[in-house]
Design an enzyme around this catalytic site. Structure first.
Site, PDB file in Angstrom:
ATOM      1  N   HIS A 122       6.326   7.670   7.759  1.00 46.28           N
ATOM      2  CA  HIS A 122       5.059   8.406   7.723  1.00 46.28           C
ATOM      3  C   HIS A 122       4.900   9.106   9.074  1.00 46.28           C
ATOM      4  O   HIS A 122       5.399   8.608  10.092  1.00 46.28           O
ATOM      5  CB  HIS A 122       3.942   7.373   7.517  1.00 46.28           C
ATOM      6  CG  HIS A 122       2.576   7.935   7.323  1.00 46.28           C
ATOM      7  ND1 HIS A 122       1.789   8.340   8.356  1.00 46.28           N
ATOM      8  CD2 HIS A 122       1.850   8.140   6.199  1.00 46.28           C
ATOM      9  CE1 HIS A 122       0.625   8.762   7.881  1.00 46.28           C
ATOM     10  NE2 HIS A 122       0.640   8.651   6.572  1.00 46.28           N
ATOM     11  N   ASP A 199       6.074  -0.886  10.772  1.00 48.69           N
ATOM     12  CA  ASP A 199       4.927  -0.243  10.127  1.00 48.69           C
ATOM     13  C   ASP A 199       4.770  -0.905   8.763  1.00 48.69           C
ATOM     14  O   ASP A 199       5.529  -0.625   7.829  1.00 48.69           O
ATOM     15  CB  ASP A 199       5.190   1.266  10.006  1.00 48.69           C
ATOM     16  CG  ASP A 199       4.099   1.969   9.205  1.00 48.69           C
ATOM     17  OD1 ASP A 199       3.264   1.273   8.587  1.00 48.69           O
ATOM     18  OD2 ASP A 199       4.089   3.208   9.186  1.00 48.69           O
ATOM     19  N   GLN A 202       2.442  -0.312   4.062  1.00 47.85           N
ATOM     20  CA  GLN A 202       2.710  -0.403   2.616  1.00 47.85           C
ATOM     21  C   GLN A 202       3.348  -1.734   2.228  1.00 47.85           C
ATOM     22  O   GLN A 202       3.789  -1.885   1.091  1.00 47.85           O
ATOM     23  CB  GLN A 202       3.615   0.763   2.172  1.00 47.85           C
ATOM     24  CG  GLN A 202       3.040   2.145   2.427  1.00 47.85           C
ATOM     25  CD  GLN A 202       1.815   2.482   1.576  1.00 47.85           C
ATOM     26  OE1 GLN A 202       1.443   1.737   0.660  1.00 47.85           O
ATOM     27  NE2 GLN A 202       1.167   3.582   1.887  1.00 47.85           N
ATOM     28  N   LYS A 225      -5.946  -0.138   2.809  1.00 43.79           N
ATOM     29  CA  LYS A 225      -4.878  -0.117   1.800  1.00 43.79           C
ATOM     30  C   LYS A 225      -4.710  -1.481   1.138  1.00 43.79           C
ATOM     31  O   LYS A 225      -3.799  -1.697   0.356  1.00 43.79           O
ATOM     32  CB  LYS A 225      -3.554   0.311   2.452  1.00 43.79           C
ATOM     33  CG  LYS A 225      -3.537   1.767   2.936  1.00 43.79           C
ATOM     34  CD  LYS A 225      -2.165   2.143   3.401  1.00 43.79           C
ATOM     35  CE  LYS A 225      -2.139   3.404   4.231  1.00 43.79           C
ATOM     36  NZ  LYS A 225      -2.363   4.624   3.467  1.00 43.79           N
ATOM     37  N   CYS A 365       2.322  12.962   3.977  1.00 42.35           N
ATOM     38  CA  CYS A 365       2.408  12.683   5.416  1.00 42.35           C
ATOM     39  C   CYS A 365       3.803  12.229   5.814  1.00 42.35           C
ATOM     40  O   CYS A 365       3.967  11.410   6.730  1.00 42.35           O
ATOM     41  CB  CYS A 365       1.375  11.655   5.862  1.00 42.35           C
ATOM     42  SG  CYS A 365      -0.305  12.173   5.542  1.00 42.35           S
TER      43      CYS A 365
HETATM   44  N1  7TS Z   1       2.378   4.216   7.632  1.00 45.45           N
HETATM   45  C1  7TS Z   1       2.598   4.260   6.308  1.00 45.45           C
HETATM   46  C2  7TS Z   1       3.883   3.740   5.747  1.00 45.45           C
HETATM   47  C3  7TS Z   1       1.605   4.794   5.479  1.00 45.45           C
HETATM   48  O1  7TS Z   1       1.820   4.850   4.163  1.00 45.45           O
HETATM   49  C4  7TS Z   1       0.398   5.277   6.042  1.00 45.45           C
HETATM   50  C5  7TS Z   1      -0.658   5.925   5.212  1.00 45.45           C
HETATM   51  C6  7TS Z   1       0.224   5.161   7.424  1.00 45.45           C
HETATM   52  C7  7TS Z   1       1.240   4.638   8.191  1.00 45.45           C
HETATM   53  C8  7TS Z   1      -1.029   5.579   8.108  1.00 45.45           C
HETATM   54  O2  7TS Z   1      -2.070   4.742   7.750  1.00 45.45           O
HETATM   55  P1  7TS Z   1      -3.546   5.065   8.274  1.00 45.45           P
HETATM   56  O3  7TS Z   1      -4.394   4.016   7.665  1.00 45.45           O
HETATM   57  O4  7TS Z   1      -3.494   5.013   9.758  1.00 45.45           O
HETATM   58  O5  7TS Z   1      -3.866   6.433   7.769  1.00 45.45           O
HETATM   59  N2  7TS Z   1      -0.194   6.491   4.022  1.00 45.45           N
HETATM   60  C9  7TS Z   1      -0.867   7.347   3.234  1.00 45.45           C
HETATM   61  C10 7TS Z   1      -0.338   7.833   2.039  1.00 45.45           C
HETATM   62  O6  7TS Z   1       0.762   7.535   1.600  1.00 45.45           O
HETATM   63  N3  7TS Z   1      -1.223   8.675   1.483  1.00 45.45           N
HETATM   64  O7  7TS Z   1      -2.305   8.732   2.276  1.00 45.45           O
HETATM   65  C11 7TS Z   1      -2.097   7.911   3.375  1.00 45.45           C
END
Ligand code: 7TS
Length: 412
Positions: A122, A199, A202, A225, A365
């Site tokens: 990401h 990270d 997910q 999430k 992203c």
């Molecule tokens: N890393 C991964 C693997 C992610 O899927 C996401 C967000 C992030 C980092 C960032 O997370 P945040 O909470 O800081 O935004 N992924 C997604 C997605 O797949 N669609 O919208 C956000």
């Protein structure tokens, strides 16, 4: 196994209609819906306990502090962190990664060093390392992904060398769903003398994750999430590393003593929690952790595997569809990204929305990865505890209906 029908009763939003149809929510990798237990915890906090933490002698402040620290302990147990001080509250995964970049990496990266990441990250696990390696005159290396969407671990073994200071890798890809062989990567990093940051945005919401078993040094994830509120996330780190790291933000709460000339930093974890924290959302994250723990993370993972296996089979019945990532559901999380040969993903997403079906379309992203498949956008269905095979059928029926519409419009 999960009792999905009873789980669904806990999510008020699943009862609503979208564009006249029952909501089919398949955008869980972006954010998940919230059960009433989490919503109630938020309301209850503001109605019954609201006060600032770590400063008052009055009852509300003591209650609020206890609830806030209890939530930290719940997260600690959930990921099997050794001590509560190794759990830092942040805003989200992105901020957790930035914290590591701005503190650990700034203090430890030198010219000629390298950071190793993967080709399936990401943006929030690419951009900080691009910036930090550039500033330090260090190199950023990417472990490639093979034709099945799996990390090439033989390449990883070559890329990680004695000048590698950090390996920063996603545990589960938000586009391909591929699961990183994280134990293997941890061993490679440590045998090269590097630290590893996972990270887990997910993975923590979808499978059992044990930071001591993985033996990682840093691990980042977001509450939103995993049934929790937005605006709150976690950085797990080994306390020895946190002790040696400079603070990220300066201000109230993160100090133990201030003079006009200088300041001394507070103990862990407060050294990394400047200012009034996101108290209510941290406490509601504890409620989300309770909810998932009651279901059992093995059951959550198995439910998603079954839905994903079914979705992979059903979506691939649509001839014009190409699915990215592993086709074996046991090698991936609950994410199915695909393109349709004749329909742009945005058109597909918009048409499905008319039927009440929410999917994500775009670059997710992860622009470099999506572009490596020769496309600029893809459609993605991502699943969670409340999704059913019937919803997968509605998605596939929906795709076929859009297909017929486009074929008809094209024939005119
Ligand atoms: N890393 C991964 C693997 C992610 O899927 C996401 C967000 C992030 C980092 C960032 O997370 P945040 O909470 O800081 O935004 N992924 C997604 C997605 O797949 N669609 O919208 C956000």
């Amino acid at each position: 196994m999960l009792d999905v029908q009873s789980i669904r009763q806990d999510f008020p939003i699943l009862a609503r209609k979208v564009n006249g149809n029952p909501l089919v929510y398949l955008d869980n990798a972006a954010t998940t819906q919230k059960p009433r237990q989490v919503i109630r915890t938020l309301v209850d906090f503001y109605q019954q306990h609201n006060a600032n933490v770590h400063r008052g002698v009055h009852t509300l402040s003591i209650e609020s502090t206890d609830l806030y620290e209890e939530a930290r302990a719940k997260v600690q147990r959930f990921i099997n962190a050794p001590v509560p001080e190794s759990v830092i509250w942040t805003r989200n995964t992105s901020e957790s990664i930035n914290l590591v970049a701005y503190t650990w990496a700034r203090a430890n990266l030198q010219a000629g060093d390298n950071v190793v990441t993967t080709a399936m990250e990401h943006h929030s696990n690419i951009v900080p390392w691009q910036q930090l390696t550039r500033q330090a005159c260090a190199e950023l290396r990417y472990i490639p992904v093979d034709d099945d969407g799996l990390l090439q671990m033989d390449a990883a073994a070559n890329l990680i060398d004695e000048r590698t200071r950090l390996v920063a890798a996603t545990h589960v890809s938000n586009v391909l769903g591929s699961i990183t062989p994280i134990h293997h990567l941890t061993r490679l990093a440590h045998s090269a003398g590097a630290v590893i940051m996972v990270d887990a945005a997910q993975s923590v919401p979808h499978m059992p994750v044990d930071v001591q078993a993985i033996d990682c040094d840093f691990l980042a994830f977001s509450a939103h999430k995993m049934l929790g509120p937005t605006g709150i996330g976690v950085l797990y780190a080994r306390p020895e590393l946190l002790d040696a790291m400079p603070p990220f933000m300066y201000g109230g709460d993160m100090i133990i003593e201030v003079t006009y000339e200088d300041a001394r930093w507070n103990d862990l974890p407060y050294k990394f929690e400047a200012g009034t924290p996101n108290i209510a959302d941290a406490i509601a994250t504890g409620a989300a952790v309770d909810y998932l723990s009651n279901l059992g993370m093995e059951n959550v993972q198995e439910h998603e595997r079954q839905i994903t296996e079914y979705a992979l089979r059903r979506i691939r019945e649509v001839e014009a569809v190409t699915v990215f990532g592993p086709h074996d559901a046991s090698l991936k999380g609950g994410v199915v990204s695909f393109v349709h040969g004749n329909i742009h993903p945005h058109d597909l997403g918009t048409a499905l929305d008319r039927m009440g079906i929410a999917i994500r379309t775009g670059h997710h992203c992860a622009m470099p990865l999506v572009r490596s498949y020769g496309v600029v956008a893809a459609a993605r269905a991502s699943f969670y505890i409340y999704n059913t095979k019937e919803e997968v059928d509605l998605l596939v029926d929906g795709i076929l209906e859009v297909e017929r519409y486009f074929a008809h419009a094209g024939a005119k």
